[in-house]
Design a protein around this motif. Sequence first.
Motif, PDB file in Angstrom:
ATOM      1  N   PRO A 123      18.192  12.490 -25.065  1.00  0.00           N
ATOM      2  CA  PRO A 123      18.085  11.267 -24.630  1.00  0.00           C
ATOM      3  C   PRO A 123      19.096  10.419 -25.341  1.00  0.00           C
ATOM      4  N   ALA A 124      19.584  10.659 -26.438  1.00  0.00           N
ATOM      5  CA  ALA A 124      20.584  10.004 -27.267  1.00  0.00           C
ATOM      6  C   ALA A 124      21.880  10.256 -26.452  1.00  0.00           C
ATOM      7  N   LEU A 125      22.192  11.391 -25.886  1.00  0.00           N
ATOM      8  CA  LEU A 125      23.523  11.746 -25.492  1.00  0.00           C
ATOM      9  C   LEU A 125      23.720  10.944 -23.839  1.00  0.00           C
ATOM     10  N   ALA A 126      22.344  11.078 -23.282  1.00  0.00           N
ATOM     11  CA  ALA A 126      22.329  10.725 -22.039  1.00  0.00           C
ATOM     12  C   ALA A 126      22.500   9.137 -21.843  1.00  0.00           C
ATOM     13  N   LEU A 127      21.906   8.354 -22.982  1.00  0.00           N
ATOM     14  CA  LEU A 127      22.117   6.987 -23.322  1.00  0.00           C
ATOM     15  C   LEU A 127      23.514   6.703 -23.349  1.00  0.00           C
ATOM     16  N   ARG A 128      24.302   7.383 -24.335  1.00  0.00           N
ATOM     17  CA  ARG A 128      25.615   7.252 -24.585  1.00  0.00           C
ATOM     18  C   ARG A 128      26.388   7.574 -23.442  1.00  0.00           C
ATOM     19  N   SER A 129      26.184   8.346 -22.622  1.00  0.00           N
ATOM     20  CA  SER A 129      27.041   8.644 -21.493  1.00  0.00           C
ATOM     21  C   SER A 129      27.027   7.552 -20.235  1.00  0.00           C
ATOM     22  N   GLY A 130      25.859   6.848 -20.416  1.00  0.00           N
ATOM     23  CA  GLY A 130      25.835   5.721 -19.208  1.00  0.00           C
ATOM     24  C   GLY A 130      25.184   6.266 -18.127  1.00  0.00           C
TER      25      GLY A 130
END
Length: 334
Positions: A203-210
């Motif tokens: 989820p952290a990477l998904a959030l950072r990716s926009g």
Amino acid sequence: MSRDLSPRSIHVVAGVVLDPKGRNVLVARRVHGRFSGRREFPGGKVEPGESRWECLARELAEEVGIRIEKARPLIRLRHRYLEREIDLDIWRVESFSGEAKGCEGQPIEWLPLEDLDPSSFLPANERVITALRLPARYLITPEPRGDARAFLDRLAQRVDRGFDLVQLRAKTIENEDDLLRLARSARAICEDAGARLLVNASPALALRSGADGVHLDSKRLFDLADGPARSCAADIEALDELRDKGALIAASCHDEREIDLSKTLRCDFAVAGPVHRTATHPEASILGWQGFTALVRRACMPIFALGGLEEKDIPLAHGYGAQGVAAIRAFWEG
């Protein structure tokens, strides 16, 4: 009538009626009872000896004065109102004749699909609105081996062809920075085409990716459900932030336990399978349509069918309660 309900359960069939262009939805307002003033989709109780279709046709004729020409099952939910359990059986009505009106004195209105506010509806309709906004096809990318540019060009071709819900699946990319760059590039392509991108990653990477959401594999599903014991705090916080932003949270499920975990994490939808044996996972335990339907009934959320399926199978999948079909090769290769 549904056979697996307790005597205190009520089988209710309701119709989500779309205008000819599929952009606006017919809704009514309750004028009596505990939920007076709340919006609802027209429908009512199944009478003894009546089929689901017969009930839907009768209720829509009695309540809003229209005759169904084309409809299909959309989603089926269980919900408890006070002392009664409601088996809520929702159909998507895509074509009808007649002019809609409030035949029982109830106010009716046509609302744009994007303007449907779950808080203004009767309880349990949030899932209905989610299902209504999801397409029947969920494109899962293959692993982006080799030239990243060629992979992104192919993604652009697919979303230009109308695939508007995409999962970026790139488990072979172990470097987080490389995955983040790819996810951001894929997000830009999908955004330009009006498609939504979910990233199969933390989820952290998904959030950072926009990205427009996150897709949780079964391992991540278990880790997040166990909370801080197995997941890092950043992922738990990111999942909450994605949810607050209205991003989609999806999960891969293969059995009842994983379905239950997806409900615990308040996922918006899930993918269940494999329905049939596939060349890529020949060793996987097969659900079959009967097993798939059992998971759909347990989930009470939109479920895409996965495994040996293609576009021509979508009507069949709808008949077994699926939101639609998810596929890698069938959709990517076209």
